[in-house]
Design a protein around this motif. Structure first.
Motif, PDB file in Angstrom:
ATOM      1  N   PRO A 151     -44.356  -0.647  42.704  1.00 50.83           N
ATOM      2  CA  PRO A 151     -44.065  -1.646  43.759  1.00 50.83           C
ATOM      3  C   PRO A 151     -42.657  -2.221  43.690  1.00 50.83           C
ATOM      4  N   TYR A 152     -41.978  -2.034  42.564  1.00 46.97           N
ATOM      5  CA  TYR A 152     -40.639  -2.623  42.384  1.00 46.97           C
ATOM      6  C   TYR A 152     -39.523  -1.605  42.602  1.00 46.97           C
ATOM      7  N   ARG A 153     -39.879  -0.385  42.984  1.00 45.40           N
ATOM      8  CA  ARG A 153     -38.846   0.637  43.169  1.00 45.40           C
ATOM      9  C   ARG A 153     -38.034   0.397  44.431  1.00 45.40           C
ATOM     10  N   ARG A 154     -36.824   0.967  44.445  1.00 47.30           N
ATOM     11  CA  ARG A 154     -35.896   0.869  45.583  1.00 47.30           C
ATOM     12  C   ARG A 154     -35.535  -0.581  45.899  1.00 47.30           C
ATOM     13  N   LYS A 155     -35.515  -1.402  44.869  1.00 47.08           N
ATOM     14  CA  LYS A 155     -35.093  -2.799  45.028  1.00 47.08           C
ATOM     15  C   LYS A 155     -33.923  -3.113  44.092  1.00 47.08           C
ATOM     16  N   GLY A 156     -33.366  -2.104  43.471  1.00 46.94           N
ATOM     17  CA  GLY A 156     -32.204  -2.312  42.615  1.00 46.94           C
ATOM     18  C   GLY A 156     -32.522  -2.533  41.139  1.00 46.94           C
ATOM     19  N   VAL A 157     -33.816  -2.440  40.770  1.00 40.28           N
ATOM     20  CA  VAL A 157     -34.186  -2.683  39.363  1.00 40.28           C
ATOM     21  C   VAL A 157     -33.630  -1.571  38.466  1.00 40.28           C
ATOM     22  N   GLY A 158     -33.808  -0.319  38.896  1.00 39.18           N
ATOM     23  CA  GLY A 158     -33.320   0.814  38.106  1.00 39.18           C
ATOM     24  C   GLY A 158     -31.812   0.738  37.902  1.00 39.18           C
ATOM     25  N   ARG A 159     -31.106   0.401  38.952  1.00 30.09           N
ATOM     26  CA  ARG A 159     -29.648   0.278  38.870  1.00 30.09           C
ATOM     27  C   ARG A 159     -29.254  -0.810  37.860  1.00 30.09           C
ATOM     28  N   ARG A 160     -29.967  -1.933  37.896  1.00 26.36           N
ATOM     29  CA  ARG A 160     -29.646  -3.027  36.967  1.00 26.36           C
ATOM     30  C   ARG A 160     -29.955  -2.639  35.524  1.00 26.36           C
ATOM     31  N   ARG A 205     -36.663   7.554  28.882  1.00 19.50           N
ATOM     32  CA  ARG A 205     -37.796   6.636  29.123  1.00 19.50           C
ATOM     33  C   ARG A 205     -37.522   5.685  30.292  1.00 19.50           C
ATOM     34  N   LEU A 206     -36.827   6.189  31.312  1.00 20.00           N
ATOM     35  CA  LEU A 206     -36.506   5.333  32.459  1.00 20.00           C
ATOM     36  C   LEU A 206     -37.650   5.359  33.458  1.00 20.00           C
ATOM     37  N   ALA A 207     -38.172   4.205  33.784  1.00 19.91           N
ATOM     38  CA  ALA A 207     -39.211   4.106  34.813  1.00 19.91           C
ATOM     39  C   ALA A 207     -39.274   2.671  35.328  1.00 19.91           C
ATOM     40  N   VAL A 208     -39.520   2.548  36.612  1.00 21.18           N
ATOM     41  CA  VAL A 208     -39.713   1.240  37.248  1.00 21.18           C
ATOM     42  C   VAL A 208     -41.105   1.263  37.879  1.00 21.18           C
ATOM     43  N   LEU A 209     -41.847   0.191  37.719  1.00 16.64           N
ATOM     44  CA  LEU A 209     -43.187   0.129  38.310  1.00 16.64           C
ATOM     45  C   LEU A 209     -43.103   0.388  39.811  1.00 16.64           C
ATOM     46  N   CYS A 230     -28.363  12.342  30.063  1.00 18.76           N
ATOM     47  CA  CYS A 230     -29.823  12.345  30.091  1.00 18.76           C
ATOM     48  C   CYS A 230     -30.362  13.694  30.548  1.00 18.76           C
ATOM     49  N   HIS A 231     -31.620  13.901  30.290  1.00 23.19           N
ATOM     50  CA  HIS A 231     -32.363  15.000  30.898  1.00 23.19           C
ATOM     51  C   HIS A 231     -33.078  14.402  32.101  1.00 23.19           C
ATOM     52  N   ALA A 232     -32.530  14.607  33.286  1.00 20.99           N
ATOM     53  CA  ALA A 232     -33.073  13.967  34.488  1.00 20.99           C
ATOM     54  C   ALA A 232     -34.129  14.846  35.147  1.00 20.99           C
ATOM     55  N   GLN A 233     -35.250  14.227  35.516  1.00 27.21           N
ATOM     56  CA  GLN A 233     -36.206  14.954  36.352  1.00 27.21           C
ATOM     57  C   GLN A 233     -35.510  15.232  37.691  1.00 27.21           C
ATOM     58  N   LEU A 234     -35.773  16.378  38.261  1.00 29.10           N
ATOM     59  CA  LEU A 234     -35.096  16.719  39.517  1.00 29.10           C
ATOM     60  C   LEU A 234     -35.354  15.679  40.603  1.00 29.10           C
ATOM     61  N   SER A 235     -36.534  15.089  40.572  1.00 27.97           N
ATOM     62  CA  SER A 235     -36.879  14.081  41.592  1.00 27.97           C
ATOM     63  C   SER A 235     -36.012  12.824  41.469  1.00 27.97           C
ATOM     64  N   ALA A 236     -35.386  12.630  40.286  1.00 27.83           N
ATOM     65  CA  ALA A 236     -34.561  11.439  40.068  1.00 27.83           C
ATOM     66  C   ALA A 236     -33.068  11.774  40.087  1.00 27.83           C
ATOM     67  N   GLN A 237     -32.739  13.028  40.377  1.00 27.82           N
ATOM     68  CA  GLN A 237     -31.336  13.459  40.329  1.00 27.82           C
ATOM     69  C   GLN A 237     -30.457  12.608  41.257  1.00 27.82           C
ATOM     70  N   GLY A 238     -30.963  12.307  42.443  1.00 23.81           N
ATOM     71  CA  GLY A 238     -30.190  11.520  43.410  1.00 23.81           C
ATOM     72  C   GLY A 238     -29.895  10.122  42.904  1.00 23.81           C
ATOM     73  N   PHE A 239     -30.845   9.566  42.168  1.00 25.84           N
ATOM     74  CA  PHE A 239     -30.657   8.237  41.578  1.00 25.84           C
ATOM     75  C   PHE A 239     -29.474   8.256  40.611  1.00 25.84           C
ATOM     76  N   TYR A 240     -29.482   9.251  39.708  1.00 24.77           N
ATOM     77  CA  TYR A 240     -28.392   9.334  38.725  1.00 24.77           C
ATOM     78  C   TYR A 240     -27.056   9.635  39.408  1.00 24.77           C
ATOM     79  N   THR A 241     -27.075  10.453  40.443  1.00 24.10           N
ATOM     80  CA  THR A 241     -25.831  10.760  41.173  1.00 24.10           C
ATOM     81  C   THR A 241     -25.245   9.472  41.750  1.00 24.10           C
ATOM     82  N   GLN A 242     -26.121   8.636  42.295  1.00 26.24           N
ATOM     83  CA  GLN A 242     -25.674   7.340  42.847  1.00 26.24           C
ATOM     84  C   GLN A 242     -24.955   6.502  41.794  1.00 26.24           C
ATOM     85  N   LEU A 243     -25.364   6.689  40.523  1.00 28.45           N
ATOM     86  CA  LEU A 243     -24.773   5.889  39.437  1.00 28.45           C
ATOM     87  C   LEU A 243     -23.549   6.562  38.817  1.00 28.45           C
TER      88      LEU A 243
HETATM   89  C1  LIG Z   1     -35.934   6.774  39.253  1.00 24.74           C
HETATM   90  C2  LIG Z   1     -36.294   5.281  39.238  1.00 24.74           C
HETATM   91  C3  LIG Z   1     -36.173   4.743  37.812  1.00 24.74           C
HETATM   92  C4  LIG Z   1     -35.291   4.545  40.153  1.00 24.74           C
HETATM   93  O1  LIG Z   1     -35.499   3.137  40.028  1.00 24.74           O
HETATM   94  P1  LIG Z   1     -35.326   2.160  41.285  1.00 24.74           P
HETATM   95  O2  LIG Z   1     -35.467   0.763  40.800  1.00 24.74           O
HETATM   96  O3  LIG Z   1     -36.221   2.592  42.388  1.00 24.74           O
HETATM   97  O4  LIG Z   1     -33.815   2.467  41.720  1.00 24.74           O
HETATM   98  P2  LIG Z   1     -32.826   1.483  42.503  1.00 24.74           P
HETATM   99  O5  LIG Z   1     -33.581   0.736  43.539  1.00 24.74           O
HETATM  100  O6  LIG Z   1     -32.022   0.686  41.539  1.00 24.74           O
HETATM  101  O7  LIG Z   1     -31.892   2.558  43.236  1.00 24.74           O
HETATM  102  C5  LIG Z   1     -30.485   2.688  43.009  1.00 24.74           C
HETATM  103  C6  LIG Z   1     -29.958   3.684  44.033  1.00 24.74           C
HETATM  104  O8  LIG Z   1     -30.523   4.981  43.807  1.00 24.74           O
HETATM  105  C7  LIG Z   1     -31.250   5.430  44.966  1.00 24.74           C
HETATM  106  N1  LIG Z   1     -32.480   6.087  44.479  1.00 24.74           N
HETATM  107  C8  LIG Z   1     -33.481   5.536  43.783  1.00 24.74           C
HETATM  108  N2  LIG Z   1     -34.400   6.467  43.471  1.00 24.74           N
HETATM  109  C9  LIG Z   1     -33.957   7.628  43.992  1.00 24.74           C
HETATM  110  C10 LIG Z   1     -34.462   8.958  44.005  1.00 24.74           C
HETATM  111  N3  LIG Z   1     -35.621   9.275  43.401  1.00 24.74           N
HETATM  112  N4  LIG Z   1     -33.735   9.924  44.637  1.00 24.74           N
HETATM  113  C11 LIG Z   1     -32.554   9.627  45.261  1.00 24.74           C
HETATM  114  N5  LIG Z   1     -32.019   8.368  45.260  1.00 24.74           N
HETATM  115  C12 LIG Z   1     -32.719   7.398  44.643  1.00 24.74           C
HETATM  116  C13 LIG Z   1     -31.563   4.167  45.758  1.00 24.74           C
HETATM  117  O9  LIG Z   1     -31.707   4.434  47.127  1.00 24.74           O
HETATM  118  C14 LIG Z   1     -30.342   3.304  45.471  1.00 24.74           C
HETATM  119  O10 LIG Z   1     -29.262   3.684  46.293  1.00 24.74           O
HETATM  120  P3  LIG Z   1     -28.480   2.592  47.187  1.00 24.74           P
HETATM  121  O11 LIG Z   1     -27.963   1.565  46.189  1.00 24.74           O
HETATM  122  O12 LIG Z   1     -27.427   3.356  47.875  1.00 24.74           O
HETATM  123  O13 LIG Z   1     -29.508   2.020  48.087  1.00 24.74           O
HETATM  124  C15 LIG Z   1     -37.722   5.039  39.807  1.00 24.74           C
HETATM  125  O14 LIG Z   1     -37.841   5.629  41.067  1.00 24.74           O
HETATM  126  C16 LIG Z   1     -38.839   5.558  38.910  1.00 24.74           C
HETATM  127  O15 LIG Z   1     -39.321   4.855  38.024  1.00 24.74           O
HETATM  128  N6  LIG Z   1     -39.279   6.809  39.144  1.00 24.74           N
HETATM  129  C17 LIG Z   1     -40.390   7.400  38.375  1.00 24.74           C
HETATM  130  C18 LIG Z   1     -39.998   7.708  36.958  1.00 24.74           C
HETATM  131  C19 LIG Z   1     -38.782   8.611  36.902  1.00 24.74           C
HETATM  132  O16 LIG Z   1     -38.620   9.535  37.703  1.00 24.74           O
HETATM  133  N7  LIG Z   1     -37.917   8.325  35.899  1.00 24.74           N
HETATM  134  C20 LIG Z   1     -36.715   9.078  35.679  1.00 24.74           C
HETATM  135  C21 LIG Z   1     -37.034  10.226  34.790  1.00 24.74           C
HETATM  136  S1  LIG Z   1     -35.590  11.172  34.419  1.00 24.74           S
END
Ligand SMILES: CC(C)(COP(=O)(O)OP(=O)(O)OC[C@H]1O[C@@H](n2cnc3c(N)ncnc32)[C@H](O)[C@@H]1OP(=O)(O)O)[C@@H](O)C(=O)NCCC(=O)NCCS
Length: 120
Positions: free
Chosen positions: A55-64, A49-53, A83-96
């Motif tokens: 306008p607030y994305r790419r500002k570090g909210v997801g990481r926090r 259930r991970l999601a950030v609104l 987790c079961h990551a959507q492919l579109s969010a794979q890079g986000f999880y890799t960063q973590l």
């Molecule tokens: C995925 C999601 C939760 C990320 O939240 P966010 O607040 O934008 O993430 P952050 O700003 O904290 O990003 C942390 C790092 O991940 C990177 N990142 C964020 N989203 C990314 C993505 N989709 N693909 C690749 N890298 C990503 C950022 O660039 C940042 O890297 P940096 O610290 O080197 O700059 C948000 O994009 C979202 O709500 N997406 C739609 C719902 C979704 O896909 N949920 C996950 C389902 S599994």
């Protein structure tokens, strides 16, 4: 994010405006509706259930959010989360620090992959 678009939410806003509770509720929502995430200790630390609104994305909210979730998991004695990551969010999880496992599969018609993060 999804809640905002729903009929339930529209009716909730209508009710809040009509009953003059909107000012209190707005403060509440500013705190609570920027992002959401869930940790399930019953499923060995499944994150979901991970999601950030938008306008607030790419500002570090997801990481926090994830940092808080991870700390909660370690405090509970878990040594890893997954987790079961959507492919579109794979890079986000890799960063973590998550690594992918197994093959891509479909969940709710969307491509997903299992990802795991082991405590350092
Ligand atoms: C995925 C999601 C939760 C990320 O939240 P966010 O607040 O934008 O993430 P952050 O700003 O904290 O990003 C942390 C790092 O991940 C990177 N990142 C964020 N989203 C990314 C993505 N989709 N693909 C690749 N890298 C990503 C950022 O660039 C940042 O890297 P940096 O610290 O080197 O700059 C948000 O994009 C979202 O709500 N997406 C739609 C719902 C979704 O896909 N949920 C996950 C389902 S599994």
């Amino acid at each position: 994010m999804y809640l905002f678009k729903s009929k339930v939410c529209q009716n909730l806003w209508k009710w809040m405006i009509e009953t003059d509770t909107v000012s209190i509720s707005w403060q509440f929502m500013m705190v609570w509706l920027v992002g959401t995430a869930r940790l399930d200790p019953g499923l060995n630390g499944k994150v979901g259930r991970l999601a950030v609104l938008y306008p607030y994305r790419r500002k570090g909210v997801g990481r926090r959010l994830m940092s808080f979730l991870h700390q909660s998991a370690w405090d509970m004695g878990l040594s890893e989360v997954w987790c079961h990551a959507q492919l579109s969010a794979q890079g986000f999880y890799t960063q973590l620090g998550y690594t992918k496992e197994g093959a891509v599969f479909q969940e709710a018609g969307i491509d997903h992959i299992t990802m795991r993060c082991v405590r350092n």
